[in-house]
Design a protein around this motif. Structure first.
Motif, PDB file in Angstrom:
ATOM      1  N   UNK A 252      -8.123  10.218   6.853  1.00 60.42           N
ATOM      2  CA  UNK A 252      -7.892   8.851   7.309  1.00 60.42           C
ATOM      3  C   UNK A 252      -6.410   8.526   7.371  1.00 60.42           C
ATOM      4  N   UNK A 253      -6.072   7.589   8.244  1.00 62.73           N
ATOM      5  CA  UNK A 253      -4.739   7.001   8.305  1.00 62.73           C
ATOM      6  C   UNK A 253      -4.796   5.661   7.582  1.00 62.73           C
ATOM      7  N   UNK A 254      -3.931   5.488   6.596  1.00 63.84           N
ATOM      8  CA  UNK A 254      -3.961   4.266   5.795  1.00 63.84           C
ATOM      9  C   UNK A 254      -3.362   3.080   6.544  1.00 63.84           C
TER      10      UNK A 254
ATOM     11  N   UNK B 179      -9.718   4.684  13.098  1.00 63.94           N
ATOM     12  CA  UNK B 179      -9.444   4.890  11.680  1.00 63.94           C
ATOM     13  C   UNK B 179      -9.627   3.629  10.835  1.00 63.94           C
ATOM     14  N   UNK B 180      -9.969   2.520  11.480  1.00 63.66           N
ATOM     15  CA  UNK B 180     -10.189   1.265  10.756  1.00 63.66           C
ATOM     16  C   UNK B 180      -9.021   0.981   9.815  1.00 63.66           C
ATOM     17  N   UNK B 181      -7.818   1.057  10.357  1.00 60.20           N
ATOM     18  CA  UNK B 181      -6.617   0.940   9.537  1.00 60.20           C
ATOM     19  C   UNK B 181      -5.818  -0.314   9.886  1.00 60.20           C
ATOM     20  N   UNK B 182      -4.955  -0.688   8.966  1.00 62.77           N
ATOM     21  CA  UNK B 182      -4.042  -1.801   9.172  1.00 62.77           C
ATOM     22  C   UNK B 182      -2.938  -1.383  10.139  1.00 62.77           C
ATOM     23  N   UNK B 183      -2.612  -2.243  11.108  1.00 63.83           N
ATOM     24  CA  UNK B 183      -1.572  -1.935  12.091  1.00 63.83           C
ATOM     25  C   UNK B 183      -0.529  -3.038  12.085  1.00 63.83           C
ATOM     26  N   UNK B 184       0.730  -2.666  11.872  1.00 61.26           N
ATOM     27  CA  UNK B 184       1.854  -3.597  11.912  1.00 61.26           C
ATOM     28  C   UNK B 184       2.694  -3.312  13.142  1.00 61.26           C
TER      29      UNK B 184
ATOM     30  N   UNK C  92      14.885  -3.768  11.633  1.00 62.76           N
ATOM     31  CA  UNK C  92      15.704  -2.665  12.134  1.00 62.76           C
ATOM     32  C   UNK C  92      15.120  -1.312  11.731  1.00 62.76           C
ATOM     33  N   UNK C  93      13.806  -1.257  11.567  1.00 62.73           N
ATOM     34  CA  UNK C  93      13.143  -0.016  11.185  1.00 62.73           C
ATOM     35  C   UNK C  93      13.133   0.261   9.700  1.00 62.73           C
ATOM     36  N   UNK C  94      13.688  -0.631   8.885  1.00 60.97           N
ATOM     37  CA  UNK C  94      13.844  -0.375   7.450  1.00 60.97           C
ATOM     38  C   UNK C  94      12.651  -0.928   6.661  1.00 60.97           C
ATOM     39  N   UNK C  95      11.511  -0.303   6.833  1.00 62.68           N
ATOM     40  CA  UNK C  95      10.306  -0.679   6.087  1.00 62.68           C
ATOM     41  C   UNK C  95       9.920   0.483   5.178  1.00 62.68           C
ATOM     42  N   UNK C  96       9.737   0.178   3.899  1.00 61.04           N
ATOM     43  CA  UNK C  96       9.380   1.198   2.922  1.00 61.04           C
ATOM     44  C   UNK C  96       7.874   1.367   2.870  1.00 61.04           C
ATOM     45  N   UNK C  97       7.407   2.595   2.972  1.00 59.75           N
ATOM     46  CA  UNK C  97       5.982   2.841   2.827  1.00 59.75           C
ATOM     47  C   UNK C  97       5.627   2.777   1.347  1.00 59.75           C
ATOM     48  N   UNK C  98       4.455   2.206   1.053  1.00 58.17           N
ATOM     49  CA  UNK C  98       4.115   1.907  -0.339  1.00 58.17           C
ATOM     50  C   UNK C  98       2.868   2.629  -0.821  1.00 58.17           C
ATOM     51  N   UNK C  99       2.277   3.481   0.009  1.00 59.64           N
ATOM     52  CA  UNK C  99       1.078   4.184  -0.442  1.00 59.64           C
ATOM     53  C   UNK C  99       1.286   5.684  -0.301  1.00 59.64           C
TER      54      UNK C  99
END
Length: 264
Positions: free
Chosen positions: A74-76, A106-111, A138-145
């Motif tokens: 799965x894609x989270x 994948x029934x996943x959250x999309x941002x 500006x692309x600076x998002x930290x993945x948290x999982x």
């Protein structure tokens, strides 16, 4: 790993095109001709077209190979930057259709985020149950999982990808599946000075990337031209010293294809 195409260096250094390059190739239509309901119908019709396209199977086969390497089914979460104006641009519309198909599969959250989204487009995205990021990160998002994250950046300025890598610089990048312009094109077809100045983190991670080629069988070839899936299965073998020297990137002011938070 026989199904994968590992990137190789080429001597040619020809500046790569990004989303702005293809304005002459991409068909446009006037946003003012569509209200929100009309635009939703257009996007959903594009999603139907995409699902019938041979390219749908190409990209999902690539995602399946990536998930197998990550030992996941799965894609989270999906993070999409630089989608473009899907009310005006055919390629952006079909890239959005791709996102909707992935979300459904994948029934996943999309941002999603693009500084050029109009209010009408944002309303459409929310109606389609996508989560619109409200500020220019500006692309600076930290993945948290620790589960697979899909990063979807078709034809985006390389600074966006470079910023994302900087923000997540560390072994956790092995959990990312990145769909964007082929890294070999970014690194090998740009002048060396440009690569060192604007894609330093891409350049440093380049030896560890595995490129899963996506044969472009889509009807509108410009939509996914030069697009590949990128994964990093060997990052557990990197020494801790590899992740040192983490400085925030800075870019020349003339990088006008990259919209910063101060200029948005």
């Amino acid at each position: 790993m026989n199904d994968f195409q590992t990137v190789t260096r080429r001597k040619s250094r020809k500046k790569i095109r990004n989303k702005s390059f293809s304005s002459s190739l991409q068909h446009s239509y006037a946003e003012e001709n569509f209200n929100t309901d009309d635009l939703i119908r257009l996007v959903l019709a594009a999603a139907v077209d995409f699902r019938k396209s041979p390219y749908k199977q190409v990209i999902f086969n690539g995602l399946l190979k990536s998930l197998n390497v990550l030992h996941s089914k799965a894609i989270a979460e999906v993070i999409c930057y630089g989608l473009g104006s899907f009310s005006k641009n055919r390629s952006s519309k079909y890239q959005l259709a791709t996102l909707l198909t992935i979300k459904n599969q994948y029934n996943c959250n999309v941002l999603v985020y693009d500084p050029i989204f109009t209010e009408n487009e944002i309303e459409v995205l929310k109606t389609l149950e996508l989560n619109v990021i409200t500020i220019n990160e500006e692309g600076k998002r930290t993945i948290t999982n620790n589960r697979p994250t899909l990063v979807f950046m078709p034809h985006c300025p390389s600074q966006l990808l470079n910023n994302f890598l900087y923000c997540n610089w560390g072994p956790q990048l092995k959990n990312c599946i990145i769909v964007c312009n082929r890294w070999s094109a970014i690194v090998d077809q740009n002048p060396l000075g440009f690569v060192e100045d604007t894609t330093n983190y891409i350049l440093r991670l380049y030896p560890y990337v595995v490129d899963i080629e996506l044969k472009n069988e889509f009807e509108f070839i410009e939509t996914f031209i030069e697009t590949s899936i990128h994964i990093f299965p060997g990052l557990d073998e990197t020494p801790l010293s590899f992740w040192g020297n983490r400085e925030e990137p800075g870019y020349p002011k003339e990088s006008n294809q990259f919209i910063t938070s101060s200029s948005a």
